[in-house]
Design a protein around this motif. Structure first.
Motif, PDB file in Angstrom:
ATOM      1  N   VAL A   1       0.855  -1.183   0.000  1.00  0.00           N
ATOM      2  CA  VAL A   1       0.000   0.000   0.000  1.00  0.00           C
ATOM      3  C   VAL A   1       0.895   1.238   0.000  1.00  0.00           C
ATOM      4  CG1 VAL A   1      -1.709   1.324   1.294  1.00  0.00           C
ATOM      5  CG2 VAL A   1      -1.884  -1.170   1.176  1.00  0.00           C
ATOM      6  N   PRO A   2       0.771   2.106  -0.997  1.00  0.00           N
ATOM      7  CA  PRO A   2       1.670   3.267  -1.070  1.00  0.00           C
ATOM      8  C   PRO A   2       1.292   4.355  -0.071  1.00  0.00           C
ATOM      9  CG  PRO A   2       0.142   3.305  -2.906  1.00  0.00           C
ATOM     10  CD  PRO A   2      -0.109   2.019  -2.172  1.00  0.00           C
ATOM     11  N   LEU A   3       2.292   5.129   0.325  1.00  0.00           N
ATOM     12  CA  LEU A   3       2.090   6.302   1.167  1.00  0.00           C
ATOM     13  C   LEU A   3       2.309   7.564   0.335  1.00  0.00           C
ATOM     14  CD1 LEU A   3       4.051   5.343   4.423  1.00  0.00           C
ATOM     15  CD2 LEU A   3       1.601   5.093   3.984  1.00  0.00           C
ATOM     16  N   THR A   4       1.825   8.691   0.841  1.00  0.00           N
ATOM     17  CA  THR A   4       2.128   9.959   0.194  1.00  0.00           C
ATOM     18  C   THR A   4       3.613  10.272   0.373  1.00  0.00           C
ATOM     19  OG1 THR A   4       1.625  11.219   2.192  1.00  0.00           O
ATOM     20  CG2 THR A   4      -0.188  10.839   0.646  1.00  0.00           C
ATOM     21  N   THR A   5       4.135  11.120  -0.509  1.00  0.00           N
ATOM     22  CA  THR A   5       5.549  11.506  -0.412  1.00  0.00           C
ATOM     23  C   THR A   5       5.837  12.179   0.921  1.00  0.00           C
ATOM     24  OG1 THR A   5       5.664  11.792  -2.808  1.00  0.00           O
ATOM     25  CG2 THR A   5       7.379  12.865  -1.491  1.00  0.00           C
ATOM     26  N   GLY A   6       4.929  13.019   1.368  1.00  0.00           N
ATOM     27  CA  GLY A   6       5.138  13.709   2.640  1.00  0.00           C
ATOM     28  C   GLY A   6       5.233  12.755   3.814  1.00  0.00           C
ATOM     29  N   ARG A   7       4.400  11.740   3.815  1.00  0.00           N
ATOM     30  CA  ARG A   7       4.431  10.786   4.924  1.00  0.00           C
ATOM     31  C   ARG A   7       5.703   9.947   4.899  1.00  0.00           C
ATOM     32  NH1 ARG A   7      -1.174   8.095   6.424  1.00  0.00           N
ATOM     33  NH2 ARG A   7      -1.542  10.323   6.723  1.00  0.00           N
ATOM     34  N   ILE A   8       6.174   9.603   3.693  1.00  0.00           N
ATOM     35  CA  ILE A   8       7.425   8.854   3.594  1.00  0.00           C
ATOM     36  C   ILE A   8       8.587   9.710   4.082  1.00  0.00           C
ATOM     37  CG2 ILE A   8       9.080   7.844   1.978  1.00  0.00           C
ATOM     38  CD1 ILE A   8       6.759   6.815   0.346  1.00  0.00           C
ATOM     39  N   LEU A   9       8.586  11.005   3.750  1.00  0.00           N
ATOM     40  CA  LEU A   9       9.658  11.889   4.197  1.00  0.00           C
ATOM     41  C   LEU A   9       9.658  12.016   5.715  1.00  0.00           C
ATOM     42  CD1 LEU A   9       9.486  14.700   1.491  1.00  0.00           C
ATOM     43  CD2 LEU A   9      11.251  12.942   1.754  1.00  0.00           C
ATOM     44  N   ARG A  10       8.481  12.070   6.316  1.00  0.00           N
ATOM     45  CA  ARG A  10       8.417  12.189   7.771  1.00  0.00           C
ATOM     46  C   ARG A  10       8.878  10.914   8.461  1.00  0.00           C
ATOM     47  NH1 ARG A  10       3.581  14.833   6.445  1.00  0.00           N
ATOM     48  NH2 ARG A  10       2.334  12.980   6.954  1.00  0.00           N
ATOM     49  N   ARG A  11       8.490   9.763   7.913  1.00  0.00           N
ATOM     50  CA  ARG A  11       8.818   8.490   8.561  1.00  0.00           C
ATOM     51  C   ARG A  11      10.158   7.934   8.110  1.00  0.00           C
ATOM     52  NH1 ARG A  11       3.053   5.190   8.227  1.00  0.00           N
ATOM     53  NH2 ARG A  11       1.802   6.734   9.362  1.00  0.00           N
ATOM     54  N   GLY A  12      10.549   8.238   6.889  1.00  0.00           N
ATOM     55  CA  GLY A  12      11.782   7.701   6.338  1.00  0.00           C
ATOM     56  C   GLY A  12      11.614   6.376   5.632  1.00  0.00           C
ATOM     57  N   HIS A  13      10.400   5.832   5.616  1.00  0.00           N
ATOM     58  CA  HIS A  13      10.160   4.538   4.977  1.00  0.00           C
ATOM     59  C   HIS A  13       8.661   4.301   4.860  1.00  0.00           C
ATOM     60  CE1 HIS A  13       9.991   3.711   9.328  1.00  0.00           C
ATOM     61  NE2 HIS A  13       9.048   2.846   8.997  1.00  0.00           N
ATOM     62  N   ASN A  14       8.320   3.288   4.104  1.00  0.00           N
ATOM     63  CA  ASN A  14       6.941   2.808   4.000  1.00  0.00           C
ATOM     64  C   ASN A  14       6.880   1.459   4.706  1.00  0.00           C
ATOM     65  OD1 ASN A  14       4.485   1.651   3.296  1.00  0.00           O
ATOM     66  ND2 ASN A  14       4.594   2.234   1.145  1.00  0.00           N
ATOM     67  N   GLN A  15       6.112   1.371   5.771  1.00  0.00           N
ATOM     68  CA  GLN A  15       6.077   0.143   6.571  1.00  0.00           C
ATOM     69  C   GLN A  15       5.565  -1.045   5.767  1.00  0.00           C
ATOM     70  OE1 GLN A  15       4.138   2.770   7.175  1.00  0.00           O
ATOM     71  NE2 GLN A  15       2.004   2.079   7.191  1.00  0.00           N
ATOM     72  N   ALA A  16       4.700  -0.794   4.776  1.00  0.00           N
ATOM     73  CA  ALA A  16       4.187  -1.897   3.956  1.00  0.00           C
ATOM     74  C   ALA A  16       5.304  -2.522   3.125  1.00  0.00           C
ATOM     75  CB  ALA A  16       3.060  -1.400   3.054  1.00  0.00           C
ATOM     76  N   ILE A  17       6.264  -1.696   2.684  1.00  0.00           N
ATOM     77  CA  ILE A  17       7.401  -2.232   1.929  1.00  0.00           C
ATOM     78  C   ILE A  17       8.304  -3.059   2.840  1.00  0.00           C
ATOM     79  CG2 ILE A  17       9.506  -1.609   0.664  1.00  0.00           C
ATOM     80  CD1 ILE A  17       8.013   0.732  -0.524  1.00  0.00           C
ATOM     81  N   LEU A  18       8.482  -2.626   4.091  1.00  0.00           N
ATOM     82  CA  LEU A  18       9.299  -3.399   5.033  1.00  0.00           C
ATOM     83  C   LEU A  18       8.711  -4.788   5.252  1.00  0.00           C
ATOM     84  CD1 LEU A  18      10.243  -0.783   7.797  1.00  0.00           C
ATOM     85  CD2 LEU A  18      11.497  -1.405   5.725  1.00  0.00           C
TER      86      LEU A  18
END
Length: 228
Positions: free
Chosen positions: A118-135
């Protein structure tokens, strides 16, 4: 086993007890996990024994055909998920991905052709540093030798925080939130950390089907018990 495992003792991710196993859980903590033992096969909502599909899936089936979610989002599971989302919880992601993979293997369903986190917005990825679904999805892709597509679907626009929203409000807020960047074929497995109402996965499944996918299934580490 990596060099860190050789140099440092392995410990249970829940109780910190030293262990000697390839799963970062001691047996008592494994048994104490909130397993989703009687789920609806379509949406993984926990059901009473002897019930087939949940009422919602009978009356209004979602666009995905099957959901595998081995855990309920309670007890120790929210702590593991929180570490993956908001911290550097790579070990927790490895653990939950392993448990999800074990559930997929036990289900013995035909494997999908592609994994789509499930993709995240660019802003959310920048804040978290990663997409948990990809992990979660990356170890599954290696384990089952399934291609992992990270950028074939984009999250477009901004959706309001869904915490505390009703199922109807969640469905309305994610409408139009995804855009397929290429055509799809075959069976696609959506990978996510938690399924709450199923609104996000339903909207993503709808987009994948419109882009040509033959069938969509969902693999999620945990399911919120909306009957609780």
């Amino acid at each position: 086993m990596g060099i860190i495992d050789l140099l440092l003792p392995r410990v249970c991710r829940l109780c910190d007890m030293p262990i000697n196993a390839d799963l970062d859980l001691c047996p008592p903590c494994w048994w104490s996990l909130p397993w989703n033992r009687q789920p609806c096969p379509r949406c993984a909502l926990p059901l009473p024994p002897g019930v087939g599909l949940c009422r919602r899936c009978v009356l209004k089936p979602p666009p995905f055909q099957r959901t595998i979610a081995p855990l309920l989002f309670e007890d120790a599971v929210p702590r593991l998920i929180h570490a993956i989302k908001f911290g550097k919880g790579y070990s927790q992601a490895k653990l939950l991905s392993r448990l999800l993979g074990d559930a997929v293997a036990a289900a013995d369903d035909p494997l999908p052709n592609l994994l789509v986190p499930v993709p995240l917005t660019t802003g959310r990825i920048l804040r978290r540093g990663h997409n948990q679904a990809i992990l979660l999805a990356a170890p599954l892709a290696r384990r089952f030798s399934i291609p992992l597509k990270r950028k074939t679907v984009r999250r477009v626009g901004r959706t309001p925080p869904q915490r505390g929203q009703s199922r109807v409000a969640r469905a309305r807020s994610v409408r139009g939130a995804f855009k397929a960047m290429q055509p799809f074929t075959g069976t696609i497995a959506i990978v996510d950390d938690v399924m709450t109402t199923g609104a996000t996965t339903a909207e993503l499944a709808r987009v994948l089907l419109e882009a040509g996918a033959d069938e969509v299934v969902v693999w999620a580490a945990a399911r919120v018990d909306r009957m609780a």
